[in-house]
Scaffold this motif. Structure first.
Motif, short mmCIF file in Angstrom:
data_model
loop_
_atom_site.label_atom_id
_atom_site.label_comp_id
_atom_site.label_asym_id
_atom_site.label_seq_id
_atom_site.Cartn_x
_atom_site.Cartn_y
_atom_site.Cartn_z
N GLY A 198 0.80 -1.23 0.00
CA GLY A 198 0.00 0.00 0.00
C GLY A 198 0.83 1.27 0.00
N ASP A 199 1.86 1.33 0.85
CA ASP A 199 2.70 2.53 0.93
C ASP A 199 3.45 2.76 -0.37
OD1 ASP A 199 1.84 2.91 3.50
OD2 ASP A 199 3.60 2.01 4.45
N MET A 200 3.93 1.66 -0.97
CA MET A 200 4.66 1.78 -2.24
C MET A 200 3.76 2.28 -3.35
SD MET A 200 6.70 -1.19 -4.36
CE MET A 200 7.68 -1.63 -2.92
N LEU A 201 2.54 1.78 -3.39
CA LEU A 201 1.59 2.22 -4.42
C LEU A 201 1.28 3.71 -4.28
CD1 LEU A 201 -0.91 -0.80 -4.36
CD2 LEU A 201 0.80 -0.28 -6.12
N GLU A 202 1.07 4.13 -3.05
CA GLU A 202 0.76 5.54 -2.79
C GLU A 202 1.93 6.43 -3.16
OE1 GLU A 202 -1.54 8.73 -1.92
OE2 GLU A 202 -2.15 6.61 -2.03
N GLU A 203 3.14 5.96 -2.89
CA GLU A 203 4.34 6.75 -3.21
C GLU A 203 4.49 6.91 -4.73
OE1 GLU A 203 9.18 6.70 -2.32
OE2 GLU A 203 7.85 5.23 -1.37
N ILE A 204 4.21 5.84 -5.47
CA ILE A 204 4.29 5.93 -6.94
C ILE A 204 3.27 6.94 -7.47
CG2 ILE A 204 3.93 4.66 -9.08
CD1 ILE A 204 4.95 2.16 -7.68
N LYS A 205 2.07 6.90 -6.92
CA LYS A 205 1.02 7.82 -7.37
C LYS A 205 1.41 9.27 -7.10
CE LYS A 205 -2.72 4.49 -6.65
NZ LYS A 205 -3.91 4.12 -5.83
N VAL A 206 1.93 9.53 -5.89
CA VAL A 206 2.30 10.90 -5.52
C VAL A 206 3.46 11.41 -6.37
CG1 VAL A 206 3.27 12.31 -3.67
CG2 VAL A 206 1.44 10.68 -3.16
N ASN A 207 4.47 10.55 -6.57
CA ASN A 207 5.66 10.98 -7.31
C ASN A 207 5.44 11.16 -8.80
OD1 ASN A 207 7.22 11.01 -4.96
ND2 ASN A 207 7.93 8.91 -5.21
N THR A 208 4.39 10.58 -9.32
CA THR A 208 4.13 10.71 -10.77
C THR A 208 2.91 11.58 -11.06
OG1 THR A 208 2.81 8.65 -10.74
CG2 THR A 208 5.16 8.46 -11.27
N MET A 209 2.44 12.25 -10.05
CA MET A 209 1.22 13.06 -10.20
C MET A 209 1.40 14.15 -11.26
SD MET A 209 -0.88 15.03 -7.19
CE MET A 209 -0.92 13.50 -6.27
N ASN A 210 2.58 14.77 -11.28
CA ASN A 210 2.83 15.87 -12.22
C ASN A 210 3.74 15.46 -13.38
OD1 ASN A 210 1.35 17.73 -10.59
ND2 ASN A 210 3.13 17.95 -9.24
N ALA A 211 3.88 14.16 -13.59
CA ALA A 211 4.74 13.67 -14.66
C ALA A 211 4.03 13.74 -16.01
CB ALA A 211 5.16 12.23 -14.36
N SER A 232 2.65 12.28 -19.75
CA SER A 232 1.70 11.19 -20.01
C SER A 232 2.39 9.83 -20.14
CB SER A 232 0.91 11.49 -21.29
OG SER A 232 1.78 11.66 -22.39
N ASN A 233 3.58 9.80 -20.73
CA ASN A 233 4.29 8.52 -20.89
C ASN A 233 4.67 7.93 -19.54
OD1 ASN A 233 4.15 8.60 -23.70
ND2 ASN A 233 6.07 9.75 -23.88
N VAL A 234 5.18 8.78 -18.67
CA VAL A 234 5.58 8.32 -17.34
C VAL A 234 4.36 7.86 -16.55
CG1 VAL A 234 6.58 9.01 -15.12
CG2 VAL A 234 7.65 9.76 -17.26
N LYS A 235 3.27 8.62 -16.65
CA LYS A 235 2.04 8.24 -15.94
C LYS A 235 1.50 6.90 -16.42
CE LYS A 235 0.20 12.71 -14.47
NZ LYS A 235 -0.94 13.66 -14.55
N GLU A 236 1.57 6.69 -17.73
CA GLU A 236 1.09 5.41 -18.28
C GLU A 236 1.94 4.25 -17.76
OE1 GLU A 236 0.39 3.22 -22.62
OE2 GLU A 236 1.05 5.32 -22.51
N TYR A 237 3.25 4.45 -17.75
CA TYR A 237 4.16 3.42 -17.24
C TYR A 237 3.90 3.18 -15.76
CZ TYR A 237 8.52 0.98 -16.17
OH TYR A 237 9.43 0.07 -15.74
N ALA A 238 3.68 4.27 -15.01
CA ALA A 238 3.41 4.15 -13.57
C ALA A 238 2.11 3.38 -13.32
CB ALA A 238 3.34 5.54 -12.94
N ASN A 239 1.10 3.66 -14.13
CA ASN A 239 -0.18 2.96 -13.98
C ASN A 239 -0.04 1.46 -14.23
OD1 ASN A 239 -1.65 5.25 -13.30
ND2 ASN A 239 -2.11 5.75 -15.43
N GLN A 240 0.82 1.11 -15.20
CA GLN A 240 1.07 -0.31 -15.48
C GLN A 240 1.73 -0.98 -14.27
OE1 GLN A 240 3.34 -0.44 -19.10
NE2 GLN A 240 1.63 0.20 -20.40
N ILE A 241 2.69 -0.27 -13.68
CA ILE A 241 3.37 -0.81 -12.49
C ILE A 241 2.38 -0.97 -11.35
CG2 ILE A 241 5.11 -0.32 -10.73
CD1 ILE A 241 6.78 1.06 -12.88
#
Length: 218
Positions: free
Chosen positions: A116-129, A131-140
């Motif tokens: 849970g903490d890791m997922l939340e951290e990925i979401k926060v760190n890619t919030m302003n990234a 579109s390509n980075v966000k798409e990759y983050a969503n896959q992860i």
């Protein structure tokens, strides 16, 4: 696994040599629960449950006479080593077994991996990234969420409890000196170790008393 086996054998030989002394002095205390028939009659404190008087400066005191440190051990994939590496590991473990002078106990802890903490951290760190980075983050995130649904996905941690029955001050000095020597030998075979601090000791005890409870010590 091979590390655990070597230490267990060494511990057995050590304990055979000390059982007579322990029997006469009656000072070898075990961490064990109280009689279940009386558990409702006694206040549930660490002292009543496991005989733990307290812990300070990385040392636990049990039943006033036993002082222990807890070392976290990394695992080693012995079967994946080549022959030369296996020989090195064997030599170091034999050396460690020969220098043991304290009672030891092994504790293996398995707990379900919490992402849970890791997922939340990925979401926060890619919030302003972008579109390509966000798409990759969503896959992860989707992949990690799928892993988290697996009820059989566990993290295993190995701990070594080393004890002394000397007075508190002497015990702390000799246990920590022995840990440094142990750490040196294990680093030679690329096995990392870590001495738990007071908070980590408390969290480990809490987890063992409240298995299945996801709350953390605050």
């Amino acid at each position: 696994m091979i590390i655990t086996i070597i230490f267990i054998l060494a511990g057995i030989f050590f304990m055979i040599g000390t059982l007579i002394y322990v029997k006469n002095k009656n000072n070898l205390q075990e961490i064990k629960p109280i009689d279940k028939s009386n558990i409702k009659k006694v206040k549930k404190t660490l002292r009543n449950l496991w005989g733990i008087d307290g812990f300070n400066n990385q040392v636990i005191t049990i039943n006033k006479g036993q002082h222990s440190i807890i070392v976290e051990l990394e695992s080693i994939e012995y079967s994946l080593l080549h022959d030369g590496e296996k020989n090195t590991v064997d030599r170091e473990l034999i050396s460690i077994a020969q220098m043991l002078k304290f009672p030891i106990q092994f504790l293996e802890v398995k707990k379900q991996i919490e992402l849970g903490d890791m997922l939340e951290e990925i979401k926060v760190n890619t919030m302003n990234a972008n579109s390509n980075v966000k798409e990759y983050a969503n896959q992860i995130i989707k992949h990690l969420e799928h892993l988290q649904e697996d009820q059989n996905l566990f993290e295993r941690k190995n701990y070594l409890v080393i004890s002394s029955f000397n007075n508190r001050k002497t015990a702390e000095i000799e246990l920590k000196e022995f840990y440094q020597l142990l750490r040196y030998h294990l680093l030679n075979i690329k096995v990392s170790t870590r001495l738990l601090n007071d908070r980590e000791i408390l969290e480990l005890i809490y987890e063992q008393l409240h298995k299945g409870n996801k709350n953390k010590v605050s």
